[in-house]
Design a protein around this motif. Structure first.
Motif, mmCIF file in Angstrom:
data_model
loop_
_atom_site.group_PDB
_atom_site.id
_atom_site.type_symbol
_atom_site.label_atom_id
_atom_site.label_comp_id
_atom_site.label_asym_id
_atom_site.label_seq_id
_atom_site.Cartn_x
_atom_site.Cartn_y
_atom_site.Cartn_z
ATOM 1 N N VAL A 100 0.842 -1.204 0.000
ATOM 2 C CA VAL A 100 0.000 0.000 0.000
ATOM 3 C C VAL A 100 0.878 1.256 0.000
ATOM 4 N N GLY A 101 1.942 1.245 0.791
ATOM 5 C CA GLY A 101 2.840 2.398 0.839
ATOM 6 C C GLY A 101 3.529 2.656 -0.480
ATOM 7 N N LEU A 102 4.036 1.604 -1.118
ATOM 8 C CA LEU A 102 4.677 1.756 -2.432
ATOM 9 C C LEU A 102 3.654 2.192 -3.476
ATOM 10 N N GLY A 103 2.422 1.700 -3.333
ATOM 11 C CA GLY A 103 1.359 2.114 -4.251
ATOM 12 C C GLY A 103 1.091 3.603 -4.155
ATOM 13 N N TRP A 104 1.031 4.121 -2.904
ATOM 14 C CA TRP A 104 0.780 5.563 -2.752
ATOM 15 C C TRP A 104 1.932 6.385 -3.316
ATOM 16 N N LEU A 105 3.179 5.947 -3.104
ATOM 17 C CA LEU A 105 4.335 6.665 -3.664
ATOM 18 C C LEU A 105 4.260 6.703 -5.186
ATOM 19 N N SER A 106 3.790 5.615 -5.790
ATOM 20 C CA SER A 106 3.656 5.568 -7.246
ATOM 21 C C SER A 106 2.581 6.537 -7.727
ATOM 22 N N ILE A 107 1.455 6.586 -7.022
ATOM 23 C CA ILE A 107 0.388 7.529 -7.381
ATOM 24 C C ILE A 107 0.867 8.959 -7.187
ATOM 25 N N TYR A 108 1.565 9.212 -6.088
ATOM 26 C CA TYR A 108 2.116 10.544 -5.815
ATOM 27 C C TYR A 108 3.036 10.985 -6.944
ATOM 28 N N SER A 109 3.943 10.102 -7.343
ATOM 29 C CA SER A 109 4.883 10.438 -8.410
ATOM 30 C C SER A 109 4.176 10.628 -9.743
ATOM 31 N N THR A 110 3.196 9.767 -10.012
ATOM 32 C CA THR A 110 2.504 9.807 -11.306
ATOM 33 C C THR A 110 1.677 11.064 -11.481
ATOM 34 N N THR A 111 1.023 11.517 -10.418
ATOM 35 C CA THR A 111 0.055 12.613 -10.547
ATOM 36 C C THR A 111 0.589 13.963 -10.086
ATOM 37 N N LEU A 112 1.805 14.002 -9.534
ATOM 38 C CA LEU A 112 2.379 15.268 -9.084
ATOM 39 C C LEU A 112 2.842 16.094 -10.276
ATOM 40 N N GLY A 130 -9.492 -3.978 -18.344
ATOM 41 C CA GLY A 130 -9.555 -2.959 -17.294
ATOM 42 C C GLY A 130 -9.549 -3.526 -15.900
ATOM 43 N N ILE A 131 -8.410 -4.078 -15.487
ATOM 44 C CA ILE A 131 -8.267 -4.642 -14.149
ATOM 45 C C ILE A 131 -7.137 -3.914 -13.438
ATOM 46 N N PRO A 132 -7.410 -3.264 -12.299
ATOM 47 C CA PRO A 132 -6.371 -2.497 -11.608
ATOM 48 C C PRO A 132 -5.368 -3.386 -10.879
ATOM 49 N N LEU A 133 -4.212 -2.802 -10.552
ATOM 50 C CA LEU A 133 -3.191 -3.498 -9.768
ATOM 51 C C LEU A 133 -3.502 -3.273 -8.291
ATOM 52 N N PRO A 134 -3.739 -4.342 -7.526
ATOM 53 C CA PRO A 134 -4.100 -4.178 -6.108
ATOM 54 C C PRO A 134 -3.095 -3.318 -5.348
ATOM 55 N N PHE A 135 -3.620 -2.421 -4.514
ATOM 56 C CA PHE A 135 -2.852 -1.552 -3.616
ATOM 57 C C PHE A 135 -2.090 -0.440 -4.336
ATOM 58 N N PHE A 136 -1.984 -0.511 -5.654
ATOM 59 C CA PHE A 136 -1.232 0.477 -6.410
ATOM 60 C C PHE A 136 -2.140 1.406 -7.202
ATOM 61 N N SER A 137 -3.103 0.849 -7.904
ATOM 62 C CA SER A 137 -3.969 1.662 -8.752
ATOM 63 C C SER A 137 -4.823 2.610 -7.907
ATOM 64 N N TYR A 138 -5.015 3.814 -8.417
ATOM 65 C CA TYR A 138 -5.803 4.833 -7.723
ATOM 66 C C TYR A 138 -7.255 4.391 -7.572
ATOM 67 N N GLY A 139 -7.838 4.658 -6.415
ATOM 68 C CA GLY A 139 -9.254 4.377 -6.207
ATOM 69 C C GLY A 139 -9.555 3.932 -4.791
ATOM 70 N N GLY A 140 -10.505 4.594 -4.154
ATOM 71 C CA GLY A 140 -10.874 4.262 -2.790
ATOM 72 C C GLY A 140 -11.657 2.969 -2.696
ATOM 73 N N SER A 141 -12.597 2.760 -3.617
ATOM 74 C CA SER A 141 -13.412 1.544 -3.576
ATOM 75 C C SER A 141 -12.542 0.301 -3.729
ATOM 76 N N GLY A 142 -11.588 0.362 -4.667
ATOM 77 C CA GLY A 142 -10.707 -0.774 -4.881
ATOM 78 C C GLY A 142 -9.870 -1.081 -3.652
ATOM 79 N N LEU A 143 -9.266 -0.046 -3.066
ATOM 80 C CA LEU A 143 -8.432 -0.239 -1.879
ATOM 81 C C LEU A 143 -9.254 -0.781 -0.716
ATOM 82 N N TRP A 144 -10.424 -0.211 -0.483
ATOM 83 C CA TRP A 144 -11.272 -0.664 0.622
ATOM 84 C C TRP A 144 -11.789 -2.080 0.377
ATOM 85 N N GLY A 145 -12.120 -2.374 -0.883
ATOM 86 C CA GLY A 145 -12.601 -3.716 -1.212
ATOM 87 C C GLY A 145 -11.549 -4.774 -0.921
ATOM 88 N N PHE A 146 -10.307 -4.512 -1.334
ATOM 89 C CA PHE A 146 -9.218 -5.457 -1.065
ATOM 90 C C PHE A 146 -8.930 -5.539 0.433
#
Length: 418
Positions: A20-32, A383-399
């Motif tokens: 989850v932490g590495l996923g957030w760093l990836s989202i941070y880098s991608t969208t900053l 269209g299948i996201p990467l668990p813990f990495f792909s952006y999205g609250g529903s996906g993260l909460w679901g997993f």
């Protein structure tokens, strides 16, 4: 709760937290972007929203672990029916985004029921298979369990969300562990092989290849004086499917679905249109080399060349900024996490907990395998996201819910008994 704290599998929690932490760093880098203030909690940014969802996911974890383990088994059917109602309600009250009516909208907040349905379906399957006198080898019980899976799949297909629907095929792993005949899994593998074979080689060459294989099988079975009825029937079905592939491809698949197979077969044919996403994905990953360009230094990312890079194509950020080494570490973390889930599932004393654990393994595995295969061009774009990495609250909460229900069951395995 105190008992759970000491008995819960902390290695799984550590791996979950790292991913989850590495996923957030990836989202941070991608969208900053340079224009943005680097405020981690800026809710106008993707990384700000994702950080909020991560914090709330730990609240969800505490809630899931607080509930008694027996609740999940006792009320699994009610939870399952409730999830079906939510999926059905999308047809009337859902919000449409990118052609899919898959979300409930609450102002600026959206919720995707399909992400939570994964846990509820696994609970329902586990509940059914753990029932008295249920034998997955019996056709009647196979039909029943397939219906439990098929109903939410059909509702998800109506959204339409093919990617999320395909994820439920992963439950064959759990069913196989409980004794489902292997020909179901081999049948799926054989159908995929034939479909791709016809698209690449054509019907004639594929027929010749399979004909030679079946002739060899029949010859050796006759030589050993074994019945040839089963291979003959399988052969007839295969040849029937071979000559149906072109009809399915031309008359059943939608144009964008056909484009995805065309890109898979010939990825360099149209890198500016249908093959653009895959081409840019491969360029981004390849440009990372051995050790990558460094955190926040991805040039492909900064140029926004990869579409939807913060969601389905998030792994390209890992490949570009951390190279082969970083990508390998992420893959190894997923493998370690999946291996741990599999180990925990196998040590369960109760059928319900074991089936649920294998269901968790199957769903995370199919997400991981398909997403990595998609961004590297090994399988068609789905269209299948990467668990813990792909952006999205529903996906993260679901997993999160999916995983921590299992960790709760595992922590209480001695108390629950056989």
């Amino acid at each position: 709760m105190n008992n759970t704290f000491f008995k819960i599998d902390w290695l799984s929690i550590l791996l979950f937290t790292l991913l989850v932490g590495l996923g957030w760093l990836s989202i941070y880098s991608t969208t900053l972007t340079d224009a943005e203030a680097k405020n981690y909690f800026d809710l106008s940014t993707f990384y700000g929203k994702q950080l909020l969802w991560i914090i709330l996911s730990f609240v969800i974890i505490l809630f899931v672990l607080t509930i008694e383990s027996k609740f999940y088994e006792r009320f699994s059917s009610i939870i399952y029916v409730f999830s079906l109602i939510l999926l059905l309600g999308l047809l009337f009250f859902g919000k449409t985004i990118n052609g899919q009516t898959a979300w409930y909208s609450f102002g600026s907040f959206s919720l995707q029921p399909a992400e939570f349905a994964k846990a509820t379906v696994v609970l329902a399957v586990a509940k059914y298979l753990s029932g008295l006198n249920v034998n997955i080898n019996k056709f009647r019980h196979q039909v029943n369990v397939f219906l439990i899976i098929a109903i939410p799949v059909l509702l998800i297909l109506l959204q339409p969300d093919t990617g999320s629907a395909l994820v439920y095929f992963s439950l064959l792993i759990a069913l196989y562990r409980e004794g489902l005949p292997g020909f179901y899994i081999w049948g799926v593998i054989l159908a995929i092989t034939i479909f791709v074979g016809v698209l690449v080689l054509g019907s004639t060459l594929t027929s010749i290849a399979f004909g030679l294989i079946f002739i060899s099988i029949i010859y050796f079975r006759k030589k050993r004086k074994n019945s040839i009825l089963k291979p003959v029937l399988i052969g007839i079905l295969c040849f029937g499917f071979i000559f149906s592939v072109n009809f399915i491809y031309n008359s059943v698949l939608k144009p964008h679905q056909k484009e995805r197979f065309e890109v898979l077969i010939n990825p360099n044919a149209d890198t500016k249109s249908s093959g653009y996403n895959l081409y840019q994905s491969e360029v981004a990953i390849g440009s990372g080399g051995l050790t990558g360009k460094g955190f926040l230094n991805g040039t492909q990312k900064q140029g926004k060349f990869v579409p939807e890079q913060h969601t389905d194509y998030i792994f390209t950020t890992v490949g570009e900024e951390f190279g082969f080494v970083g990508s390998a570490i992420v893959v190894l973390l997923f493998v370690a996490f999946l291996s741990r889930i599999l180990y925990l599932a196998e040590r369960q004393k109760r059928t319900f907990s074991r089936v649920y654990g294998y269901g968790v393994f199957g769903i995370i595995f199919i997400h991981f395998f398909v997403n990595i295969g998609m961004v590297t061009g090994l399988i068609p774009t789905i269209g299948i996201p990467l668990p813990f990495f792909s952006y999205g609250g529903s996906g993260l909460w679901g997993f999160t819910i999916l995983i921590f229900i299992f960790l709760k069951l595992d922590a209480d395995r001695q108390k629950l008994g056989s």
